[in-house]
Design an enzyme around this catalytic site. Structure first.
Site, mmCIF file in Angstrom:
data_model
loop_
_atom_site.group_PDB
_atom_site.id
_atom_site.type_symbol
_atom_site.label_atom_id
_atom_site.label_comp_id
_atom_site.label_asym_id
_atom_site.label_seq_id
_atom_site.Cartn_x
_atom_site.Cartn_y
_atom_site.Cartn_z
ATOM 1 N N CYS A 73 0.911 -1.253 -0.079
ATOM 2 C CA CYS A 73 -0.062 -0.024 -0.209
ATOM 3 C C CYS A 73 0.885 1.179 0.198
ATOM 4 O O CYS A 73 1.642 1.394 1.121
ATOM 5 C CB CYS A 73 -0.973 -0.116 1.137
ATOM 6 N N GLY A 74 1.097 2.001 -1.063
ATOM 7 C CA GLY A 74 1.865 2.995 -1.332
ATOM 8 C C GLY A 74 1.607 4.224 -0.518
ATOM 9 O O GLY A 74 2.369 4.952 0.302
ATOM 10 N N ASN A 187 -6.505 -5.511 -7.925
ATOM 11 C CA ASN A 187 -6.842 -3.932 -7.769
ATOM 12 C C ASN A 187 -6.948 -3.495 -9.155
ATOM 13 O O ASN A 187 -6.273 -3.618 -10.333
ATOM 14 C CB ASN A 187 -5.881 -3.164 -7.294
ATOM 15 N N SER A 216 -0.014 2.273 -4.929
ATOM 16 C CA SER A 216 0.439 1.159 -5.621
ATOM 17 C C SER A 216 -0.437 1.302 -7.024
ATOM 18 O O SER A 216 0.536 0.766 -7.932
ATOM 19 C CB SER A 216 0.302 -0.279 -4.912
ATOM 20 N N GLY A 217 -1.638 1.425 -6.925
ATOM 21 C CA GLY A 217 -2.309 1.634 -8.217
ATOM 22 C C GLY A 217 -1.732 2.364 -9.363
ATOM 23 O O GLY A 217 -1.854 2.333 -10.349
#
Length: 279
Positions: A73-74, A187, A216-217
């Site tokens: 999870c960025g 995702n 992250s997306g």
């Protein structure tokens, strides 16, 4: 009772608890209750800090609001890095996840930049259910077709659309997350390329649904857009909650920079939901 901090990156929000002093009795069922926006605190991901080892300053464990564990999870990484940098007085730290180590640093403009590592582009690495080229998947549903896929520590598929404002992405996001092509779910990103260095993005997150931002997306979107010849190696990515700056370096690593914020602090009962879990 256990102290917690409610943080967010561009509105992608997290409950952060510190289990470094001692383990906490948190089961997936209890986490799901605490993450519930009506019956708990509410969050897109529940973050538990655990002791770091070796090169890592901290270990970050990530759970989705349904209680399932996530690999990356960025936005949460930036939040956790900012906490550890404030604790240590350093401008650089390493956050470890189950998917690897993420070096992070404060930038002069006050944002936090994370080295999210190299994308995994093989079909087994995403993973996909069968062998295929991950640049253009033979997948169509409603108005959406031929996404690109990669893993940024968790699986991502990016659909490219002409107009994000009119694309019914929320209507189809849930179905695409659970498509048989994605054995671990995925995702699902919906990206509109404005210019080679400017992309608009909305994400249906695995286990969370639509969120205001997905770090992250955003990384996966730049990688997939560049692979498709739609973008360069640097881009501004606008999400519903704000803007991230992305770079896919020539060494393969993806850098992501953006702001972090603390909304409030409080205390939670780690045994919340124990009766439901037992029953």
């Amino acid at each position: 009772m256990v102290p917690f901090r409610k943080m967010h990156g561009l509105g992608n929000d997290f409950v952060v608890v510190d289990a470094r002093p001692a383990p906490l009795p948190l089961t997936p069922a209890r986490i799901a209750l605490l993450a519930d926006r009506h019956r708990g605190i509410g969050c897109d991901q529940f973050i538990t800090l655990e002791p770091g080892e070796g090169a890592a300053d901290v270990f970050m464990r990530i759970h989705n609001p349904d209680g399932s564990e996530a690999g990356a999870c960025g936005n949460a990484t930036r939040c956790v890095a900012s906490l550890v940098m404030a604790e240590t007085g350093r401008d650089r730290v390493v956050v470890r996840t189950i998917s690897g180590d993420l070096p992070s640093e404060f930038l002069p403009d006050g944002t936090v930049r994370v080295d999210m590592g190299a994308p995994r582009l093989g079909w087994q690495e995403v993973p996909l259910a069968e062998a295929m080229d991950t640049t253009e998947l033979p997948l169509s549903l409603g108005p959406f077709s031929t996404p690109s896929a990669c893993s940024m520590g968790n699986p991502h598929a990016t659909f490219f659309v002409d107009d994000l404002d009119t694309a019914p992405w929320q209507e189809f996001g849930r179905q695409l997350e659970h498509h048989p092509l994605f054995p671990d779910r995925a995702n699902i990103g919906f990206a509109q390329v404005i210019d080679p260095d400017h992309i608009r993005l909305a994400v249906w997150e695995r286990g969370a649904g639509p969120t205001l931002a997905c770090g992250s997306g955003a990384c996966a979107t730049l990688v997939n857009a560049h692979r498709r010849g739609l973008a360069g190696r640097r881009a501004r990515i606008d999400l519903p909650g704000g803007t991230l700056q992305l770079e896919w370096r020539l060494d393969g690593h993806v850098l992501m920079a953006g702001p972090v914020a603390t909304a409030f602090t409080g205390e939670l009962d780690p045994l919340a939901g124990a009766a439901a879990a037992a029953g």
